[in-house]
Design an enzyme around this catalytic site. Sequence first.
Site, PDB file in Angstrom:
ATOM      1  N   HIS A   1      -0.082 -10.224  -4.840  1.00 35.08           N
ATOM      2  CA  HIS A   1       0.658  -9.672  -5.599  1.00 35.08           C
ATOM      3  C   HIS A   1       0.808 -10.662  -6.568  1.00 35.08           C
ATOM      4  O   HIS A   1       0.514 -11.432  -6.721  1.00 35.08           O
ATOM      5  CB  HIS A   1       2.415  -9.214  -5.728  1.00 35.08           C
ATOM      6  CG  HIS A   1       2.352 -10.053  -4.306  1.00 35.08           C
ATOM      7  ND1 HIS A   1       2.180  -9.871  -3.165  1.00 35.08           N
ATOM      8  CD2 HIS A   1       3.807 -10.272  -4.442  1.00 35.08           C
ATOM      9  CE1 HIS A   1       2.952 -10.709  -2.540  1.00 35.08           C
ATOM     10  NE2 HIS A   1       3.697 -10.938  -3.122  1.00 35.08           N
TER      11      HIS A   1
ATOM     12  N   ASP B   1      10.760  -6.404  -8.820  1.00 40.25           N
ATOM     13  CA  ASP B   1      10.839  -6.810  -7.496  1.00 40.25           C
ATOM     14  C   ASP B   1      12.285  -6.449  -7.038  1.00 40.25           C
ATOM     15  O   ASP B   1      13.454  -6.898  -7.969  1.00 40.25           O
ATOM     16  CB  ASP B   1      10.919  -8.443  -7.390  1.00 40.25           C
ATOM     17  CG  ASP B   1      10.516  -8.891  -6.299  1.00 40.25           C
ATOM     18  OD1 ASP B   1       9.735  -9.612  -5.922  1.00 40.25           O
ATOM     19  OD2 ASP B   1      11.563  -8.747  -5.699  1.00 40.25           O
TER      20      ASP B   1
ATOM     21  N   ASN C   1       1.836 -15.966  -4.910  1.00 33.63           N
ATOM     22  CA  ASN C   1       1.925 -17.195  -3.362  1.00 33.63           C
ATOM     23  C   ASN C   1       0.920 -16.819  -2.831  1.00 33.63           C
ATOM     24  O   ASN C   1       0.599 -15.625  -2.198  1.00 33.63           O
ATOM     25  CB  ASN C   1       2.913 -16.644  -3.143  1.00 33.63           C
ATOM     26  CG  ASN C   1       4.021 -17.483  -3.940  1.00 33.63           C
ATOM     27  OD1 ASN C   1       4.605 -18.391  -4.109  1.00 33.63           O
ATOM     28  ND2 ASN C   1       5.580 -16.396  -4.122  1.00 33.63           N
TER      29      ASN C   1
ATOM     30  N   THR D   1       4.776 -13.527   1.503  1.00 33.31           N
ATOM     31  CA  THR D   1       5.466 -12.933   2.566  1.00 33.31           C
ATOM     32  C   THR D   1       4.617 -11.579   2.643  1.00 33.31           C
ATOM     33  O   THR D   1       5.312 -10.584   3.651  1.00 33.31           O
ATOM     34  CB  THR D   1       6.905 -13.014   2.326  1.00 33.31           C
ATOM     35  OG1 THR D   1       7.190 -12.086   0.945  1.00 33.31           O
ATOM     36  CG2 THR D   1       7.457 -14.196   2.502  1.00 33.31           C
TER      37      THR D   1
ATOM     38  N   CYS E   1       0.939  -1.677  -0.240  1.00 34.71           N
ATOM     39  CA  CYS E   1      -0.527   0.144   0.104  1.00 34.71           C
ATOM     40  C   CYS E   1       1.438   0.908  -0.765  1.00 34.71           C
ATOM     41  O   CYS E   1       0.583   2.280  -0.659  1.00 34.71           O
ATOM     42  CB  CYS E   1      -1.022   0.026   1.192  1.00 34.71           C
ATOM     43  SG  CYS E   1      -2.216  -1.122   0.954  1.00 34.71           S
TER      44      CYS E   1
HETATM   45  P1  5GP Z   1       5.960 -12.710  -1.768  1.00 36.54           P
HETATM   46  O1  5GP Z   1       6.831 -13.948  -0.981  1.00 36.54           O
HETATM   47  O2  5GP Z   1       4.947 -12.113  -0.782  1.00 36.54           O
HETATM   48  O3  5GP Z   1       5.527 -13.540  -2.820  1.00 36.54           O
HETATM   49  O4  5GP Z   1       6.428 -12.026  -2.328  1.00 36.54           O
HETATM   50  C1  5GP Z   1       7.282 -10.734  -2.061  1.00 36.54           C
HETATM   51  C2  5GP Z   1       8.114 -10.327  -3.363  1.00 36.54           C
HETATM   52  O5  5GP Z   1       7.916  -8.701  -2.557  1.00 36.54           O
HETATM   53  C3  5GP Z   1       9.412 -10.643  -2.343  1.00 36.54           C
HETATM   54  O6  5GP Z   1      10.281 -11.359  -4.122  1.00 36.54           O
HETATM   55  C4  5GP Z   1      10.019  -9.594  -2.400  1.00 36.54           C
HETATM   56  O7  5GP Z   1      11.130  -9.341  -3.240  1.00 36.54           O
HETATM   57  C5  5GP Z   1       9.198  -8.219  -2.840  1.00 36.54           C
HETATM   58  N1  5GP Z   1       9.905  -7.041  -1.937  1.00 36.54           N
HETATM   59  C6  5GP Z   1       9.702  -6.840  -0.874  1.00 36.54           C
HETATM   60  N2  5GP Z   1       9.867  -5.740  -0.040  1.00 36.54           N
HETATM   61  C7  5GP Z   1      10.172  -4.512  -1.028  1.00 36.54           C
HETATM   62  C8  5GP Z   1      10.164  -4.290  -1.169  1.00 36.54           C
HETATM   63  O8  5GP Z   1      10.850  -3.164  -0.724  1.00 36.54           O
HETATM   64  N3  5GP Z   1      10.603  -2.962  -2.929  1.00 36.54           N
HETATM   65  C9  5GP Z   1      10.171  -4.348  -3.668  1.00 36.54           C
HETATM   66  N4  5GP Z   1      10.577  -4.024  -5.187  1.00 36.54           N
HETATM   67  N5  5GP Z   1      10.112  -5.393  -3.023  1.00 36.54           N
HETATM   68  C10 5GP Z   1      10.060  -6.264  -2.535  1.00 36.54           C
HETATM   69 ZN    ZN Z   2      -2.075  -3.455   1.461  1.00 38.89          ZN
END
Ligand code: 5GP
Ligand code: ZN
Length: 113
Positions: free
Chosen positions: A99, A30, A86, A94, A7
Amino acid sequence: MENCLFCKIAAGEIPSNKIYEDDKVLAFYDIEPQAPVHFLVIPKEHICCADAIDSSNSAIVAYIFEVIAKIAKELKLEKGYRIVNNCGEEGGQTVKHLHFHVLGGRLLAWPPG
Ligand code: 5GP
Ligand code: ZN
């Protein structure tokens, strides 16, 4: 949504390397890329996860897939790419804001670990 990282990124409060933005969605690279091309597409509206998709908000998912197809063409991912969501703890989510990962630029193994 308070204290939601994506957000804050959607609101521009935390910077991101943007690829595409409109009033409904944001696409950005990412921070920890897992492939030569790795970007995320999020709805600007806070939706926690794929598990919270229902008839009231599913249109944004279709729209996100339209945006992904456009960006993939612009980034010349003509050899293919993978779209990943995910969901939840065992799904490896995470950041608890819906997303879609888009990964490309290399051959991706299947099945994932
Ligand atoms: P999830 O593990 O929830 O599927 O993916 C979260 C993704 O967000 C991860 O691939 C992680 O590298 C990315 N991510 C986490 N924090 C940030 C951030 O501050 N900026 C960007 N651009 N990506 C982020
Ligand atoms: Zn949000």
